[in-house]
Design a protein around this motif. Sequence first.
Motif, PDB file in Angstrom:
ATOM      1  N   THR A  10      55.566  84.838  64.155  1.00  0.00           N
ATOM      2  CA  THR A  10      55.080  84.333  62.877  1.00  0.00           C
ATOM      3  C   THR A  10      53.928  85.161  62.330  1.00  0.00           C
ATOM      4  O   THR A  10      53.791  85.305  61.112  1.00  0.00           O
ATOM      5  N   ALA A  11      53.088  85.738  63.197  1.00  0.00           N
ATOM      6  CA  ALA A  11      52.037  86.634  62.716  1.00  0.00           C
ATOM      7  C   ALA A  11      52.652  87.886  62.099  1.00  0.00           C
ATOM      8  O   ALA A  11      52.184  88.368  61.057  1.00  0.00           O
ATOM      9  N   THR A  12      53.705  88.383  62.711  1.00  0.00           N
ATOM     10  CA  THR A  12      54.402  89.545  62.157  1.00  0.00           C
ATOM     11  C   THR A  12      55.062  89.201  60.834  1.00  0.00           C
ATOM     12  O   THR A  12      55.022  89.991  59.881  1.00  0.00           O
ATOM     13  N   PHE A  13      55.649  88.014  60.754  1.00  0.00           N
ATOM     14  CA  PHE A  13      56.238  87.563  59.489  1.00  0.00           C
ATOM     15  C   PHE A  13      55.161  87.443  58.406  1.00  0.00           C
ATOM     16  O   PHE A  13      55.366  87.870  57.265  1.00  0.00           O
ATOM     17  N   ALA A  71      52.347  89.080  58.238  1.00  0.00           N
ATOM     18  CA  ALA A  71      51.905  90.427  57.878  1.00  0.00           C
ATOM     19  C   ALA A  71      52.911  91.097  56.944  1.00  0.00           C
ATOM     20  O   ALA A  71      52.524  91.726  55.950  1.00  0.00           O
ATOM     21  N   ALA A  72      54.190  90.963  57.259  1.00  0.00           N
ATOM     22  CA  ALA A  72      55.221  91.555  56.395  1.00  0.00           C
ATOM     23  C   ALA A  72      55.220  90.897  55.022  1.00  0.00           C
ATOM     24  O   ALA A  72      55.347  91.570  53.989  1.00  0.00           O
ATOM     25  N   ALA A  73      55.037  89.582  54.991  1.00  0.00           N
ATOM     26  CA  ALA A  73      54.995  88.876  53.705  1.00  0.00           C
ATOM     27  C   ALA A  73      53.770  89.286  52.895  1.00  0.00           C
ATOM     28  O   ALA A  73      53.847  89.448  51.666  1.00  0.00           O
ATOM     29  N   LEU A  74      52.631  89.474  53.555  1.00  0.00           N
ATOM     30  CA  LEU A  74      51.432  89.925  52.846  1.00  0.00           C
ATOM     31  C   LEU A  74      51.648  91.307  52.252  1.00  0.00           C
ATOM     32  O   LEU A  74      51.254  91.571  51.111  1.00  0.00           O
ATOM     33  N   LEU A 129      40.271  83.079  30.700  1.00  0.00           N
ATOM     34  CA  LEU A 129      41.433  83.856  30.273  1.00  0.00           C
ATOM     35  C   LEU A 129      42.343  84.285  31.431  1.00  0.00           C
ATOM     36  O   LEU A 129      43.516  84.545  31.238  1.00  0.00           O
ATOM     37  N   VAL A 130      41.806  84.365  32.632  1.00  0.00           N
ATOM     38  CA  VAL A 130      42.565  84.873  33.777  1.00  0.00           C
ATOM     39  C   VAL A 130      43.240  83.718  34.502  1.00  0.00           C
ATOM     40  O   VAL A 130      42.628  82.692  34.771  1.00  0.00           O
ATOM     41  N   VAL A 131      44.510  83.904  34.828  1.00  0.00           N
ATOM     42  CA  VAL A 131      45.255  82.917  35.599  1.00  0.00           C
ATOM     43  C   VAL A 131      45.882  83.605  36.806  1.00  0.00           C
ATOM     44  O   VAL A 131      46.125  84.805  36.799  1.00  0.00           O
ATOM     45  N   LEU A 132      46.110  82.822  37.849  1.00  0.00           N
ATOM     46  CA  LEU A 132      46.770  83.337  39.037  1.00  0.00           C
ATOM     47  C   LEU A 132      48.277  83.294  38.838  1.00  0.00           C
ATOM     48  O   LEU A 132      48.821  82.301  38.375  1.00  0.00           O
ATOM     49  N   ARG A 133      48.935  84.366  39.190  1.00  0.00           N
ATOM     50  CA  ARG A 133      50.395  84.429  39.151  1.00  0.00           C
ATOM     51  C   ARG A 133      50.953  84.139  40.552  1.00  0.00           C
ATOM     52  O   ARG A 133      50.211  83.987  41.511  1.00  0.00           O
ATOM     53  N   TYR A 134      52.239  84.089  40.676  1.00  0.00           N
ATOM     54  CA  TYR A 134      52.874  83.688  41.929  1.00  0.00           C
ATOM     55  C   TYR A 134      52.557  84.633  43.076  1.00  0.00           C
ATOM     56  O   TYR A 134      52.526  84.226  44.228  1.00  0.00           O
ATOM     57  N   GLY A 135      52.308  85.895  42.804  1.00  0.00           N
ATOM     58  CA  GLY A 135      51.966  86.837  43.870  1.00  0.00           C
ATOM     59  C   GLY A 135      50.676  86.464  44.585  1.00  0.00           C
ATOM     60  O   GLY A 135      50.552  86.638  45.799  1.00  0.00           O
ATOM     61  N   ALA A 171      50.628  83.973  52.812  1.00  0.00           N
ATOM     62  CA  ALA A 171      50.959  84.968  53.834  1.00  0.00           C
ATOM     63  C   ALA A 171      49.735  85.340  54.668  1.00  0.00           C
ATOM     64  O   ALA A 171      49.832  85.464  55.893  1.00  0.00           O
ATOM     65  N   SER A 172      48.584  85.494  54.028  1.00  0.00           N
ATOM     66  CA  SER A 172      47.387  85.839  54.800  1.00  0.00           C
ATOM     67  C   SER A 172      46.929  84.664  55.660  1.00  0.00           C
ATOM     68  O   SER A 172      46.401  84.861  56.758  1.00  0.00           O
ATOM     69  N   LEU A 173      47.157  83.432  55.199  1.00  0.00           N
ATOM     70  CA  LEU A 173      46.838  82.265  56.025  1.00  0.00           C
ATOM     71  C   LEU A 173      47.754  82.201  57.245  1.00  0.00           C
ATOM     72  O   LEU A 173      47.302  81.937  58.366  1.00  0.00           O
ATOM     73  N   VAL A 174      49.047  82.466  57.048  1.00  0.00           N
ATOM     74  CA  VAL A 174      49.991  82.482  58.169  1.00  0.00           C
ATOM     75  C   VAL A 174      49.596  83.567  59.167  1.00  0.00           C
ATOM     76  O   VAL A 174      49.595  83.334  60.384  1.00  0.00           O
ATOM     77  N   LEU A 175      49.222  84.726  58.672  1.00  0.00           N
ATOM     78  CA  LEU A 175      48.806  85.820  59.552  1.00  0.00           C
ATOM     79  C   LEU A 175      47.569  85.427  60.359  1.00  0.00           C
ATOM     80  O   LEU A 175      47.508  85.652  61.567  1.00  0.00           O
TER      81      LEU A 175
END
Length: 179
Positions: A10-13, A15-18, A128-134, A141-145
């Motif tokens: 799961t750490a590797t997953f 990292a790959a997702a990040l 004016l700035v909003v967070l997008r899905y990325g 992903a960084s939390l999973v890592l």
Amino acid sequence: MSRLRAGEWTATFGAAALLVTLFLPWFGVQLPQLQTVQERFGGGGVLNLLKTYAIDDWGSGWDALGWLVIVIALVAVGCAAWLALANATARPVAQLVAASVLTATAGTLAFVVVALRALVFQPGPNDLVVLRYGAWLGLLASLVLAVDGWWAIKDDRTDAPESAYTPPEPRPPPPARAA
């Protein structure tokens, strides 16, 4: 590959997702009501032609995060790759422990830095700035890592040959002292 435990997988997953989320859009611009824009920018005609304000994304995470956040995220991804590779190729236990500790530490640091950049220090004015899905996927992903880096440390394999422990023979009792 069968040597990899759940923490390493799961750490590797994560990292790959990040790494993949760095190619997705992280921030965007959301303009207020058109009337407010016209009041602020004087009608918007020429300014809109010059693209002073545009309704689109800022690009990928590579463009919007900044070099320090990207370097820390890539270090965490590299540590997780080392952890998976060291476990898959049956490296010495000291290398496995070092890879686990570095993955957990770098993953936690990456999560904190990515969370601060995405949620607190956004590029541009907050109205004016909003967070997008990325950004949301990158945070996940960084939390999973980070979490699974710590899980990889905790998950000890006691049935592996290199983890086998045979206690030494007990010492004989000391000789009796003459009184």
